[in-house]
Design a protein around this motif. Structure first.
Motif, PDB file in Angstrom:
ATOM      1  N   PRO A 128     -16.298   3.380   3.194  1.00  0.00           N
ATOM      2  CA  PRO A 128     -14.967   3.065   2.665  1.00  0.00           C
ATOM      3  C   PRO A 128     -14.910   1.854   1.737  1.00  0.00           C
ATOM      4  O   PRO A 128     -14.209   1.883   0.724  1.00  0.00           O
ATOM      5  CB  PRO A 128     -14.139   2.827   3.940  1.00  0.00           C
ATOM      6  CG  PRO A 128     -14.817   3.625   4.986  1.00  0.00           C
ATOM      7  CD  PRO A 128     -16.277   3.557   4.662  1.00  0.00           C
ATOM      8  N   GLU A 129     -15.633   0.768   2.074  1.00  0.00           N
ATOM      9  CA  GLU A 129     -15.560  -0.436   1.244  1.00  0.00           C
ATOM     10  C   GLU A 129     -16.048  -0.147  -0.179  1.00  0.00           C
ATOM     11  O   GLU A 129     -15.446  -0.590  -1.166  1.00  0.00           O
ATOM     12  CB  GLU A 129     -16.382  -1.567   1.856  1.00  0.00           C
ATOM     13  CG  GLU A 129     -15.952  -1.980   3.255  1.00  0.00           C
ATOM     14  CD  GLU A 129     -16.654  -1.206   4.351  1.00  0.00           C
ATOM     15  OE1 GLU A 129     -16.604  -1.658   5.505  1.00  0.00           O
ATOM     16  OE2 GLU A 129     -17.268  -0.158   4.064  1.00  0.00           O
ATOM     17  N   LYS A 182       0.835  -1.200   0.000  1.00  0.00           N
ATOM     18  CA  LYS A 182       0.000   0.000   0.000  1.00  0.00           C
ATOM     19  C   LYS A 182       0.870   1.249   0.000  1.00  0.00           C
ATOM     20  O   LYS A 182       0.579   2.224  -0.710  1.00  0.00           O
ATOM     21  CB  LYS A 182      -0.925  -0.017   1.219  1.00  0.00           C
ATOM     22  CG  LYS A 182      -1.813   1.213   1.350  1.00  0.00           C
ATOM     23  CD  LYS A 182      -2.788   1.326   0.179  1.00  0.00           C
ATOM     24  CE  LYS A 182      -3.745   2.486   0.375  1.00  0.00           C
ATOM     25  NZ  LYS A 182      -4.653   2.649  -0.786  1.00  0.00           N
ATOM     26  N   ASP A 217     -16.305   2.949  -1.602  1.00  0.00           N
ATOM     27  CA  ASP A 217     -15.447   3.964  -2.173  1.00  0.00           C
ATOM     28  C   ASP A 217     -14.165   3.357  -2.731  1.00  0.00           C
ATOM     29  O   ASP A 217     -13.722   3.681  -3.837  1.00  0.00           O
ATOM     30  CB  ASP A 217     -15.124   5.003  -1.090  1.00  0.00           C
ATOM     31  CG  ASP A 217     -14.740   6.355  -1.678  1.00  0.00           C
ATOM     32  OD1 ASP A 217     -15.297   6.723  -2.727  1.00  0.00           O
ATOM     33  OD2 ASP A 217     -13.892   7.030  -1.078  1.00  0.00           O
ATOM     34  N   GLN A 218     -13.578   2.452  -1.967  1.00  0.00           N
ATOM     35  CA  GLN A 218     -12.315   1.832  -2.377  1.00  0.00           C
ATOM     36  C   GLN A 218     -12.509   0.989  -3.633  1.00  0.00           C
ATOM     37  O   GLN A 218     -11.703   1.057  -4.570  1.00  0.00           O
ATOM     38  CB  GLN A 218     -11.766   0.974  -1.237  1.00  0.00           C
ATOM     39  CG  GLN A 218     -10.371   0.437  -1.478  1.00  0.00           C
ATOM     40  CD  GLN A 218      -9.825  -0.280  -0.253  1.00  0.00           C
ATOM     41  OE1 GLN A 218     -10.575  -0.706   0.612  1.00  0.00           O
ATOM     42  NE2 GLN A 218      -8.518  -0.422  -0.187  1.00  0.00           N
ATOM     43  N   ASN A 268     -13.131   3.291  -6.692  1.00  0.00           N
ATOM     44  CA  ASN A 268     -11.949   4.023  -7.149  1.00  0.00           C
ATOM     45  C   ASN A 268     -10.986   3.151  -7.949  1.00  0.00           C
ATOM     46  O   ASN A 268     -10.143   3.666  -8.679  1.00  0.00           O
ATOM     47  CB  ASN A 268     -11.225   4.647  -5.959  1.00  0.00           C
ATOM     48  CG  ASN A 268     -12.005   5.796  -5.346  1.00  0.00           C
ATOM     49  OD1 ASN A 268     -12.836   6.409  -6.006  1.00  0.00           O
ATOM     50  ND2 ASN A 268     -11.754   6.083  -4.084  1.00  0.00           N
ATOM     51  N   ARG A 269     -11.090   1.839  -7.798  1.00  0.00           N
ATOM     52  CA  ARG A 269     -10.211   0.939  -8.554  1.00  0.00           C
ATOM     53  C   ARG A 269     -10.720   0.685  -9.972  1.00  0.00           C
ATOM     54  O   ARG A 269      -9.995   0.126 -10.804  1.00  0.00           O
ATOM     55  CB  ARG A 269     -10.066  -0.394  -7.820  1.00  0.00           C
ATOM     56  CG  ARG A 269      -9.206  -0.343  -6.570  1.00  0.00           C
ATOM     57  CD  ARG A 269      -8.794  -1.742  -6.138  1.00  0.00           C
ATOM     58  NE  ARG A 269      -9.930  -2.536  -5.736  1.00  0.00           N
ATOM     59  CZ  ARG A 269     -10.313  -2.736  -4.482  1.00  0.00           C
ATOM     60  NH1 ARG A 269      -9.622  -2.178  -3.505  1.00  0.00           N
ATOM     61  NH2 ARG A 269     -11.351  -3.491  -4.191  1.00  0.00           N
ATOM     62  N   ASP A 298     -10.261   5.261   3.096  1.00  0.00           N
ATOM     63  CA  ASP A 298     -10.320   3.838   2.758  1.00  0.00           C
ATOM     64  C   ASP A 298      -9.919   2.971   3.941  1.00  0.00           C
ATOM     65  O   ASP A 298     -10.469   1.892   4.154  1.00  0.00           O
ATOM     66  CB  ASP A 298      -9.384   3.534   1.573  1.00  0.00           C
ATOM     67  CG  ASP A 298      -9.882   4.158   0.282  1.00  0.00           C
ATOM     68  OD1 ASP A 298     -11.090   4.450   0.193  1.00  0.00           O
ATOM     69  OD2 ASP A 298      -9.062   4.358  -0.634  1.00  0.00           O
ATOM     70  N   ASN A 299      -8.939   3.443   4.696  1.00  0.00           N
ATOM     71  CA  ASN A 299      -8.441   2.692   5.854  1.00  0.00           C
ATOM     72  C   ASN A 299      -8.095   3.681   6.956  1.00  0.00           C
ATOM     73  O   ASN A 299      -7.038   4.305   6.922  1.00  0.00           O
ATOM     74  CB  ASN A 299      -7.197   1.886   5.467  1.00  0.00           C
ATOM     75  CG  ASN A 299      -6.627   1.118   6.656  1.00  0.00           C
ATOM     76  OD1 ASN A 299      -7.160   1.164   7.770  1.00  0.00           O
ATOM     77  ND2 ASN A 299      -5.545   0.410   6.429  1.00  0.00           N
TER      78      ASN A 299
END
Length: 482
Positions: free
Chosen positions: A397-398, A226, A400-401, A404-405, A250-251
């Motif tokens: 977050p889950e 990361k 969004d992450q 974004n990928r 995200d984290n």
């Protein structure tokens, strides 16, 4: 799908990776097998007395073995033993104080957390218990370690994060700083550099990806990966602190902060060595590894040290007059199909159904919007699952992450959040101006992250200084074999 509150995110991020505790359990004393006699320790087995409790030399040995199993670079034996002892002392103090303050975790809450850990790792509770047993420990011991972890997290939340104060003036100054950077074409406004050999001050920012010394090799590798990804992204045309803020969403375990102008002797030695020859506006050549984790560093500015100058030099009046609407963010237009968590729909069934819809869209035998209208179980179904334009932090977050990928028009694999299971498709992306309200929200979060590290370290020192601690014999290993 709006964000959960900050502490809940941090707690979930910490606890849902609970399987990382399993390597420790192989070396942790099995609490269910401690006899009444063994609770009365021979003084020779005690490394330190901590208030009304103690740290044993066996606990130090077990923690060191766990660290050695990870294969990372460790300090010499004496320094390692001292570091481990101090960490154990701080853990004991926090748990003792939390108990006195009435910070607890009910059995029902703990059961829910363990259930989340099992689900996150696609295990049943029975399978999780088997995995725990393979480490040589017990399910009861695992529960106790998780309980302690949550109690410390809650105590820290109340004592540290809840007491950080942020003034409107600090928010205004932060926004002005970011706007000056935008006005400089995405680069920080440069100060007068120091002549070679003259004293200087360096403004360094960092994104910190923690990798607990007790975490397994897999967790260490994931944190490093990361950090290296963020380093590559930081080399592009991005706002470094905004990049850190998005990573923290995200984290929440990830921290980002601007350390402010410091002379080289006031920077951590690891940091200074990494950025010694790095120019203003540039990131360090490589990720920096410390005992606490991985650091991505950027030199925001270097300037000559002026005798008698204030710690934070003031910007020119014309620079601070820049309008706040200049800050830009990336917004994403996406749509989704949601299958809500409910009785009668297992995770396996939800994943299987969404995977079927995904395959139809990819094979172009069905339209994503039509499937959303027919099958999605939320208010966006009537619009073909369209969620509208969303910016950083607008979604959990889950989601969004995963979003974004994705590339434009790409469809995700099934994604689980607290709302259920989602299939996501990205339709478009754009740069948009951040509203003044959003800017202030972003600024407060960034300042809070900046302040937290110092406040947390000060709090730990205060706990240590006010505790009654007596070191007895920490240098020798435990007398008896395990």
């Amino acid at each position: 799908m709006m964000r959960r509150n900050r502490f809940n995110q941090a707690l979930v991020a910490t606890i849902l990776t609970g399987l990382a505790l399993l390597p420790q359990l192989a070396f942790a004393q099995d609490g269910s097998k401690i006899s009444a006699d063994s609770k009365i320790r021979n003084i020779d087995g005690v490394a330190a007395v901590v208030n009304t409790g103690y740290v044993t030399r066996k606990e130090i040995d077990d923690r060191i073995v766990a660290l050695q199993k990870q294969g990372g670079k460790l300090p010499d034996a004496a320094a390692l033993r001292k570091t481990v002892l101090e960490r154990l002392i701080l853990e004991k103090i926090q748990l003792q104080n939390a108990e006195q303050e009435g910070v607890t975790v009910s059995n029902k809450e703990l059961d829910q957390i363990i259930g989340d850990i099992a689900a996150k790792n696609k295990l049943t509770l029975a399978e999780l218990k088997v995995k725990i047993a393979t480490t040589g420990s017990t399910y009861d011991r695992y529960r106790q370690m998780l309980r302690d972890d949550v109690i410390i997290s809650r105590y820290r939340e109340r004592e540290v994060e809840g007491k950080i104060k942020i003034s409107d003036a600090e928010v205004d100054n932060f926004i002005s700083d970011r706007n000056r950077e935008v006005a400089g074409g995405g680069k920080s406004v440069r100060s007068t550099p120091a002549v070679k050999g003259e004293p200087e001050e360096i403004d360094v920012a960092q994104i910190f990806i923690p990798a607990d010394a007790n975490a397994g090799a897999g967790t260490q590798a994931e944190a490093k990966k990361k950090a290296e990804l963020l380093l590559r992204e930081a080399r592009g045309d991005v706002d470094f602190l905004q990049l850190g803020a998005m990573a923290a969403k995200d984290n929440p375990k990830i921290k980002f902060q601007d350390l402010g102008y410091r002379t080289p002797d006031r920077l951590p030695q690891l940091f200074y060595e990494a950025i010694r020859n790095t120019g203003s506006g540039q990131v360090a050549n490589a990720v920096v590894k410390s005992p606490a984790g991985y650091h991505v560093l950027k030199v925001l500015d270097r300037r000559a040290l002026v005798a008698g100058a204030p710690e934070q030099q003031q910007a020119a009046p014309q620079e601070s007059a820049i309008t706040p609407q200049n800050i830009m963010v990336t917004q994403t237009l996406s749509r989704h199909i949601l299958l809500r968590s409910r009785a009668g729909l297992t995770d396996q069934d939800a994943e299987r159904r969404l995977a079927g819809y995904r395959d139809q869209v990819r094979a172009k035998t069905a339209d994503f919007g039509d499937l959303a209208k027919k099958y999605s179980e939320d208010g966006s179904a009537a619009n073909g699952g369209n969620l509208g334009w969303m910016g950083p932090g607008d979604l959990v977050p889950e989601f969004d992450q995963a979003m974004n990928r994705l590339q434009i028009d790409e469809v995700s694999n099934p994604v689980k959040t607290e709302f259920g299971w989602h299939l996501i498709q990205v339709l478009e992306r754009r740069k948009a101006q951040l509203t003044l309200e959003k800017q202030r929200q972003f600024a407060r979060e960034a300042i809070r992250e900046r302040k937290f590290d110092q406040a947390y370290q000060d709090w730990l020192r205060e706990l240590r200084d006010t505790a009654t601690v007596k070191i007895i014999n920490a240098d020798d290993p435990a007398a008896s074999p395990r």
